[in-house]
Scaffold this motif. Structure first.
Motif, PDB file in Angstrom:
ATOM      1  N   LYS A  82       3.164 -12.978   7.286  1.00  0.00           N
ATOM      2  CA  LYS A  82       4.289 -13.098   6.052  1.00  0.00           C
ATOM      3  C   LYS A  82       3.658 -12.668   4.722  1.00  0.00           C
ATOM      4  O   LYS A  82       4.484 -11.882   4.000  1.00  0.00           O
ATOM      5  CB  LYS A  82       4.673 -14.535   6.040  1.00  0.00           C
ATOM      6  CG  LYS A  82       5.827 -14.742   5.005  1.00  0.00           C
ATOM      7  CD  LYS A  82       6.339 -16.096   5.157  1.00  0.00           C
ATOM      8  CE  LYS A  82       7.586 -16.221   4.252  1.00  0.00           C
ATOM      9  NZ  LYS A  82       7.718 -15.812   3.073  1.00  0.00           N
ATOM     10  N   ALA A  83       2.258 -12.976   4.539  1.00  0.00           N
ATOM     11  CA  ALA A  83       1.742 -12.389   3.457  1.00  0.00           C
ATOM     12  C   ALA A  83       1.489 -10.890   3.309  1.00  0.00           C
ATOM     13  O   ALA A  83       1.830 -10.285   2.233  1.00  0.00           O
ATOM     14  CB  ALA A  83       0.304 -13.202   3.213  1.00  0.00           C
ATOM     15  N   ASP A  84       1.366 -10.441   4.279  1.00  0.00           N
ATOM     16  CA  ASP A  84       1.034  -8.764   4.324  1.00  0.00           C
ATOM     17  C   ASP A  84       2.695  -8.318   4.165  1.00  0.00           C
ATOM     18  O   ASP A  84       2.560  -7.184   3.407  1.00  0.00           O
ATOM     19  CB  ASP A  84       0.623  -8.326   5.721  1.00  0.00           C
ATOM     20  CG  ASP A  84      -0.843  -8.415   5.661  1.00  0.00           C
ATOM     21  OD1 ASP A  84      -1.559  -8.679   4.696  1.00  0.00           O
ATOM     22  OD2 ASP A  84      -1.323  -8.442   6.924  1.00  0.00           O
ATOM     23  N   ARG A  85       3.563  -8.553   5.067  1.00  0.00           N
ATOM     24  CA  ARG A  85       4.895  -8.184   4.612  1.00  0.00           C
ATOM     25  C   ARG A  85       5.253  -8.217   3.405  1.00  0.00           C
ATOM     26  O   ARG A  85       5.739  -7.451   2.560  1.00  0.00           O
ATOM     27  CB  ARG A  85       5.914  -8.747   5.565  1.00  0.00           C
ATOM     28  CG  ARG A  85       5.747  -8.304   6.978  1.00  0.00           C
ATOM     29  CD  ARG A  85       6.991  -8.672   7.849  1.00  0.00           C
ATOM     30  NE  ARG A  85       7.352 -10.176   7.848  1.00  0.00           N
ATOM     31  CZ  ARG A  85       7.038 -11.199   8.613  1.00  0.00           C
ATOM     32  NH1 ARG A  85       5.802 -10.763   9.266  1.00  0.00           N
ATOM     33  NH2 ARG A  85       7.137 -12.338   8.093  1.00  0.00           N
ATOM     34  N   SER A  86       5.098  -9.440   2.543  1.00  0.00           N
ATOM     35  CA  SER A  86       5.395  -9.664   1.074  1.00  0.00           C
ATOM     36  C   SER A  86       4.750  -8.837   0.123  1.00  0.00           C
ATOM     37  O   SER A  86       5.495  -8.267  -0.626  1.00  0.00           O
ATOM     38  CB  SER A  86       4.989 -11.254   0.935  1.00  0.00           C
ATOM     39  OG  SER A  86       5.821 -11.461  -0.338  1.00  0.00           O
ATOM     40  N   ALA A  87       3.536  -8.587   0.507  1.00  0.00           N
ATOM     41  CA  ALA A  87       2.720  -7.806  -0.259  1.00  0.00           C
ATOM     42  C   ALA A  87       3.129  -6.282  -0.328  1.00  0.00           C
ATOM     43  O   ALA A  87       3.410  -5.302  -1.190  1.00  0.00           O
ATOM     44  CB  ALA A  87       1.121  -7.785   0.104  1.00  0.00           C
ATOM     45  N   ALA A  88       3.624  -5.828   0.869  1.00  0.00           N
ATOM     46  CA  ALA A  88       3.910  -4.433   0.862  1.00  0.00           C
ATOM     47  C   ALA A  88       5.312  -4.241   0.453  1.00  0.00           C
ATOM     48  O   ALA A  88       5.790  -3.406  -0.223  1.00  0.00           O
ATOM     49  CB  ALA A  88       4.190  -4.204   2.349  1.00  0.00           C
ATOM     50  N   ALA A  89       6.309  -5.359   0.195  1.00  0.00           N
ATOM     51  CA  ALA A  89       7.427  -5.363   0.006  1.00  0.00           C
ATOM     52  C   ALA A  89       7.642  -5.463  -1.827  1.00  0.00           C
ATOM     53  O   ALA A  89       8.105  -4.601  -2.488  1.00  0.00           O
ATOM     54  CB  ALA A  89       8.552  -6.720   0.148  1.00  0.00           C
ATOM     55  N   LYS A  90       6.538  -6.070  -2.199  1.00  0.00           N
ATOM     56  CA  LYS A  90       6.223  -6.134  -3.830  1.00  0.00           C
ATOM     57  C   LYS A  90       5.746  -4.729  -4.372  1.00  0.00           C
ATOM     58  O   LYS A  90       6.296  -4.154  -5.116  1.00  0.00           O
ATOM     59  CB  LYS A  90       5.298  -7.269  -4.144  1.00  0.00           C
ATOM     60  CG  LYS A  90       5.845  -8.568  -4.030  1.00  0.00           C
ATOM     61  CD  LYS A  90       4.634  -9.758  -4.249  1.00  0.00           C
ATOM     62  CE  LYS A  90       5.089 -11.086  -3.926  1.00  0.00           C
ATOM     63  NZ  LYS A  90       4.357 -12.163  -4.023  1.00  0.00           N
ATOM     64  N   LYS A  91       5.022  -4.163  -3.434  1.00  0.00           N
ATOM     65  CA  LYS A  91       4.322  -2.894  -3.721  1.00  0.00           C
ATOM     66  C   LYS A  91       5.464  -1.840  -3.728  1.00  0.00           C
ATOM     67  O   LYS A  91       5.432  -1.006  -4.784  1.00  0.00           O
ATOM     68  CB  LYS A  91       3.234  -2.733  -2.733  1.00  0.00           C
ATOM     69  CG  LYS A  91       2.624  -1.220  -3.071  1.00  0.00           C
ATOM     70  CD  LYS A  91       1.533  -0.840  -2.246  1.00  0.00           C
ATOM     71  CE  LYS A  91       0.909   0.434  -2.375  1.00  0.00           C
ATOM     72  NZ  LYS A  91       0.023   1.003  -1.430  1.00  0.00           N
TER      73      LYS A  91
END
Length: 103
Positions: A82-91
């Motif tokens: 979830k953290a990886d997906r969230s970071a990608a979305a923010k980027k």
């Protein structure tokens, strides 16, 4: 009819196969393999040749090959945390924000 005979295919199916083969060739697939894949895609979409005498003439096919697109992306992101997906979305959001404001 010999294997590989294309006489039962419509002009539209032939144009479709040419277009698909071009796309594969652009991505570096050999000409012979691109042609093979293109006709396999047309067959999957339309169920083979459609000229008189061919089976299924005039029926809707649903174009199954054209719908395959989004599957791989969904599977790839499902394997990430979830953290990886969230970071990608923010980027991605940050990039879009910067580009839209012109700087």
């Amino acid at each position: 009819m010999p294997r590989g005979d294309k006489t039962k295919y419509t002009d539209k199916q032939e144009r479709k196969a040419d277009h698909i083969a071009e796309g594969y060739a652009k991505r570096g697939v050999s000409e012979k393999e691109a042609e093979r894949r293109a006709w396999a895609t047309v067959n999957k979409d339309d169920g083979g040749g459609k000229k008189p005498g061919g089976s299924g003439r005039g029926t809707d096919t649903g174009h199954p090959a054209a719908r395959k697109g989004g599957r791989k992306g969904g599977q790839a992101s499902a394997g990430r945390s979830k953290a990886d997906r969230s970071a990608a979305a923010k980027k991605g959001w940050e990039t879009r924000r910067k580009r839209s404001s012109g700087g």
